[in-house]
Scaffold this motif. Structure first.
Motif, short mmCIF file in Angstrom:
data_model
loop_
_atom_site.label_atom_id
_atom_site.label_comp_id
_atom_site.label_asym_id
_atom_site.label_seq_id
_atom_site.Cartn_x
_atom_site.Cartn_y
_atom_site.Cartn_z
N GLU A 179 13.91 -4.64 -18.53
CA GLU A 179 15.20 -5.43 -19.03
C GLU A 179 13.57 -5.52 -20.00
OE1 GLU A 179 15.01 -9.10 -21.31
OE2 GLU A 179 14.17 -9.26 -19.67
N ARG A 180 12.65 -6.22 -19.73
CA ARG A 180 10.87 -6.12 -20.02
C ARG A 180 11.23 -4.82 -21.55
NH1 ARG A 180 4.87 -5.69 -17.63
NH2 ARG A 180 6.29 -3.22 -17.92
N ALA A 181 11.10 -3.59 -20.75
CA ALA A 181 11.14 -2.13 -21.63
C ALA A 181 11.72 -2.31 -22.90
CB ALA A 181 10.82 -1.09 -20.46
N PHE A 182 13.08 -2.64 -22.47
CA PHE A 182 14.09 -2.39 -23.68
C PHE A 182 13.87 -3.79 -24.83
CE2 PHE A 182 16.69 0.59 -20.48
CZ PHE A 182 16.97 1.35 -21.55
N GLY A 183 13.85 -5.05 -23.70
CA GLY A 183 14.22 -6.21 -25.32
C GLY A 183 12.38 -5.81 -26.44
N TYR B 256 20.58 -25.06 -35.21
CA TYR B 256 19.28 -24.64 -34.97
C TYR B 256 18.81 -23.25 -35.44
CZ TYR B 256 15.05 -24.28 -31.54
OH TYR B 256 14.03 -23.85 -31.28
N VAL B 257 18.07 -23.49 -36.05
CA VAL B 257 17.71 -21.58 -36.16
C VAL B 257 16.27 -21.83 -35.87
CG1 VAL B 257 16.59 -19.76 -38.25
CG2 VAL B 257 18.38 -21.55 -38.48
N GLU B 258 15.80 -20.11 -35.06
CA GLU B 258 15.16 -20.41 -33.78
C GLU B 258 13.21 -19.65 -34.69
OE1 GLU B 258 15.60 -19.28 -30.19
OE2 GLU B 258 17.75 -19.90 -30.56
N GLN B 259 12.39 -19.78 -33.68
CA GLN B 259 11.49 -19.32 -34.38
C GLN B 259 11.69 -17.60 -34.89
OE1 GLN B 259 7.75 -20.27 -33.09
NE2 GLN B 259 6.64 -19.34 -34.67
N ASP B 260 12.43 -17.48 -33.80
CA ASP B 260 12.57 -15.39 -33.92
C ASP B 260 14.18 -15.05 -34.27
OD1 ASP B 260 13.87 -16.19 -31.51
OD2 ASP B 260 13.11 -14.76 -30.80
N ALA B 261 14.89 -15.76 -34.58
CA ALA B 261 15.64 -15.78 -35.55
C ALA B 261 16.46 -14.74 -34.37
CB ALA B 261 15.63 -15.71 -36.70
N PRO B 262 17.05 -14.74 -33.53
CA PRO B 262 18.09 -14.41 -32.68
C PRO B 262 19.52 -13.70 -33.43
CG PRO B 262 17.89 -15.78 -31.72
CD PRO B 262 17.01 -16.25 -32.61
N VAL B 263 19.50 -12.26 -33.25
CA VAL B 263 20.64 -12.29 -33.30
C VAL B 263 21.01 -11.13 -32.42
CG1 VAL B 263 22.09 -10.41 -35.09
CG2 VAL B 263 19.83 -11.80 -35.98
N LEU B 264 22.76 -11.23 -32.56
CA LEU B 264 23.46 -10.53 -30.87
C LEU B 264 23.76 -9.55 -30.85
CD1 LEU B 264 23.33 -13.88 -30.11
CD2 LEU B 264 24.78 -13.87 -28.48
N ALA B 265 24.14 -8.48 -30.18
CA ALA B 265 24.69 -7.52 -29.94
C ALA B 265 25.77 -7.56 -30.82
CB ALA B 265 24.62 -6.40 -29.32
N GLY B 266 26.82 -7.11 -31.57
CA GLY B 266 27.98 -7.36 -32.17
C GLY B 266 28.18 -6.87 -32.59
N THR C 225 30.15 -4.50 -39.33
CA THR C 225 29.19 -3.51 -38.76
C THR C 225 28.80 -3.79 -38.19
OG1 THR C 225 29.27 -3.23 -41.29
CG2 THR C 225 27.56 -2.70 -39.67
N LEU C 226 28.63 -3.74 -36.58
CA LEU C 226 27.71 -3.90 -35.47
C LEU C 226 26.01 -3.97 -35.77
CD1 LEU C 226 29.64 -1.50 -32.90
CD2 LEU C 226 30.07 -3.57 -33.13
N VAL C 227 25.59 -4.72 -35.76
CA VAL C 227 24.55 -4.92 -35.89
C VAL C 227 23.10 -4.80 -34.68
CG1 VAL C 227 24.95 -7.21 -36.93
CG2 VAL C 227 24.29 -7.34 -34.45
N GLY C 228 24.00 -3.69 -33.60
CA GLY C 228 23.01 -3.22 -33.16
C GLY C 228 22.47 -4.39 -31.60
N HIS C 229 21.43 -3.93 -30.81
CA HIS C 229 20.77 -4.79 -29.74
C HIS C 229 20.02 -5.07 -30.41
CE1 HIS C 229 18.92 -6.41 -26.39
NE2 HIS C 229 18.57 -5.42 -26.08
N ARG C 230 20.21 -6.65 -30.47
CA ARG C 230 19.96 -8.23 -31.68
C ARG C 230 18.93 -7.73 -32.32
NH1 ARG C 230 14.35 -8.81 -26.32
NH2 ARG C 230 16.24 -9.24 -24.97
N GLY C 231 20.00 -7.05 -32.70
CA GLY C 231 19.74 -6.72 -34.23
C GLY C 231 19.09 -5.96 -34.95
N SER C 232 18.75 -4.68 -33.60
CA SER C 232 18.54 -4.34 -34.24
C SER C 232 17.94 -3.13 -35.27
CB SER C 232 18.08 -3.20 -33.14
OG SER C 232 19.02 -2.40 -32.67
#
Length: 626
Positions: free
Chosen positions: A247-251, A463-473, A513-520
């Motif tokens: 999880e650390r490496a893929f993150g 709430y908008v976080e500092q790193d603005a996470p986007v989920l896979a989907g 459109t799929l945005v990829g893992h963590r919005g990659s």
């Protein structure tokens, strides 16, 4: 407004002592259980449960399916009984051969017993296996639901990969122990006792020989059972470590590649896999010893019974048919003894998994009320007040807030500025109740946030976080994540406000459109705009923006500043910002330093009266004109 350091220090001391004593009297320190769990996780071990606690946890998983398990056990018992009748039928067959009688009826009976026993045991096995899968499914649903309700400090103290391992790997081990183990222990025990009684009726002497050998070898088997449990527990902890390092490496996959760290990360994962293999092999070794001991006990018993039984046949003490029936029962004894050993082995393996699951279940969770969440305080912009708030993340860490006090009326925009580590983002975490204030009060609409229903409180906040996470989907799934009931018209409106309408038109599948893992597949600025659109779509009464425009170019930042300014006319907006262009739009600015509020005012007022703000405006905000 300006708060002196001396006044803040005195107030902080009084508040900390007062609230600290009251909290200790009311309840244990929050996070104490998580600290202990975290320490055990660092050692790679799970908490040992007593036999009573283990059985109680087992029964909790087993109870909803007890009727189905009882049915499977009953059918397995019938199959066992049909097997017990076979040696007696064989004895009658041998006796009939000696008397030159007809054996057709006995052969038909034997055939019927074999076929019926096989069919019944097959049905019993299917019922138990299906129930076992249901036990695992229920355990996973319960555990997942609980883990997603964990308090944020509990998550921060535990490795995500280890939590995932408890949902996947550990729950799998429940399959056997909650069904097969229980049924095997029950049917195997009854079959063993019945077989022993029947063997005793045939010849007590040969029974004594058999039991002597079984007890001797069984004692040795009992010694390896704790080793199986220990090795399994260590193996499961190592599997959790594999999930953690992956999880650390893929993150941070791009960072891994950019740093040329593929080989090093591979070595880390391989080391964790090697550790899991080592403990798994150790567990397999002791399970093999236990399993092989069953066959050894029966074979030694067979040789002893064959020698002594042959002598008793020669002396006329027993008939040949009795010896044949006894030997058949002896071979039949392999099955119940194997079931008992398997049940104990599965219990040892399962107890390790149950300990890890129970440990996760004891992590502190939030209470989420069922039903539709209602907005806090009704409608309209919210007011936010901090009264002498002190806070630290753990008892062994220094305070982040030292008597923070400010008041934000609504609507309008309030900006929080200050050096890194001043406690600005922590303000948002306390408003959302991700953390509980150590002392003082956090109020929304004049009411302590701890008195609001948690679901209702967060329903009123965007709430908008500092790193603005986007989920896979898909992009649509991310936009409606906080507002699943949003209409297409509302989505189109928020896309325009967040300047995402052009992006949607360029995407091959639009909103789908799929945005990829963590919005990659999105840029940093696009991810921030998605996060802002997601928050606006919720139509909050209070909007929290933590560096929400830090990755935007000048054009998009200007457009989003206008969108935020427009939203501030209707809702209360709190923003943590370092860019002067954002700060100067605020109706008021709260200057924080070292966990305290230094001053509150407009840009012009603060430039004139607060040296720290003047320095920030000249350096961090990159402007020379004040």
């Amino acid at each position: 407004m300006e708060v002196s350091d001396t006044q803040s220090t005195r107030r902080d001391a009084r508040t900390t002592q007062r609230d600290g004593r009251a909290r200790e009297e009311r309840e244990p320190r929050p996070g104490a259980a998580e600290d202990r769990a975290h320490d055990r996780a660092k050692d790679g071990t799970a908490e040992n449960l007593s036999a009573r606690e283990t059985w109680r946890a087992l029964y909790r998983h087993f109870r909803p399916h007890r009727a189905t398990v009882a049915l499977g056990g009953f059918l397995a018992l019938i199959g066992t009984v049909s097997g017990l009748a076979q040696p007696l039928a064989a004895k009658s067959l041998v006796d009939r051969l000696g008397e030159d009688g007809s054996i057709t009826g006995i052969l038909l009976l034997l055939t019927g017993l074999v076929l019926a026993g096989t069919a019944i045991e097959a049905v019993a096995s299917y019922i138990l296996e299906r129930t076992a899968e249901s036990v695992v499914l229920a355990a996973r649903r319960t555990l997942i639901g609980r883990l997603l309700r964990l308090r944020l400090p509990a998550v921060e103290r535990t490795q995500p990969g280890d939590l995932m391992s408890r949902v996947t790997s550990d729950t799998t081990l429940l399959r056997a122990v909650t069904t097969q183990s229980i049924v095997s222990a029950a049917t195997g025990g009854l079959a063993f006792l019945t077989t022993v009684v029947l063997m005793g009726l045939l010849d007590p002497v040969l029974l004594g020989v058999t039991l002597g050998v079984i007890v001797l070898i069984g004692g040795a088997v009992a010694l390896v059972m704790p080793r199986i449990s220990r090795a399994t527990r260590q193996s499961q902890a190592a599997v959790g470590e594999i999930s953690t390092v992956l999880e650390r490496a893929f993150g941070a996959f791009r960072t891994v590649k950019a740093s040329g760290a593929e080989e090093r990360e591979t070595a880390v994962v391989a080391a964790a896999a090697q550790e899991a293999w080592r403990h798994g092999v150790r567990s397999a070794k002791w399970q093999s010893v236990a399993g092989a001991s069953v066959g050894l006990a029966i074979q030694v018993s067979f040789l002893a019974v064959l020698g002594i039984g042959g002598a008793r046949v020669a002396s006329g003490a027993i008939a040949v048919s009795t010896l044949v029936a006894f030997l058949l029962y002896l071979f039949y004894l392999i099955d119940p003894v194997s079931k008992l050993v398997t049940a104990v082995t599965q219990y040892q393996v399962g107890s390790a998994a149950i300990a890890r699951i129970a440990e996760a279940e004891r992590l502190e969770t939030e209470t989420l009320e069922p039903g539709e969440p209602e907005a806090v305080g009704g409608r309209g912009p919210a007011t936010v007040t901090f009264e002498d708030v002190t806070f630290r993340y753990r008892d062994d860490l220094p305070y982040v807030h030292h008597g923070v006090t400010f008041e934000v009326p609504g609507p309008g925009m309030t900006a929080f500025v200050g050096p890194s580590g001043a406690g600005k983002t922590t303000v948002f975490g306390l408003i959302e109740r991700f953390y509980e204030a150590t002392g003082g009060r956090v109020l929304i609409d004049g009411r302590d946030v701890r008195d609001w229903p948690l679901t209702g409180l967060r329903a009123a906040i965007g709430y908008v976080e500092q790193d603005a996470p986007v989920l896979a989907g898909t992009l649509r799934e991310n936009l409606v994540f906080a507002a699943p009931g949003a209409s297409d018209e509302e989505i189109r409106e928020v896309l325009v406000r967040a300047r995402l309408d052009g992006l949607v038109e360029r995407l091959p599948d639009g909103l789908e459109t799929l945005v990829g893992h963590r919005g990659s597949k999105l840029s940093g600025g696009e991810r921030q705009r998605v996060a802002i659109a997601r928050a606006l779509l919720r139509k909050p009464r209070l909007l929290l923006l933590d560096e929400a425009t830090s990755q935007l170019d000048a054009v998009n930042e200007l457009a989003l500043r206008d969108a935020v300014a427009e939203a501030a006319r209707e809702v209360t907006v709190l923003v943590v910002a370092h860019r002067l262009s954002t700060v100067t739009l605020a109706d008021r600015i709260v200057v924080m330093d070292a966990g305290r509020v230094r001053a509150v005012g407009t840009h012009e007022e603060l430039v004139a009266k607060d040296p720290l703000y003047g320095e920030l405006a000249a350096t961090q905000f990159l402007t020379a004109a004040r």
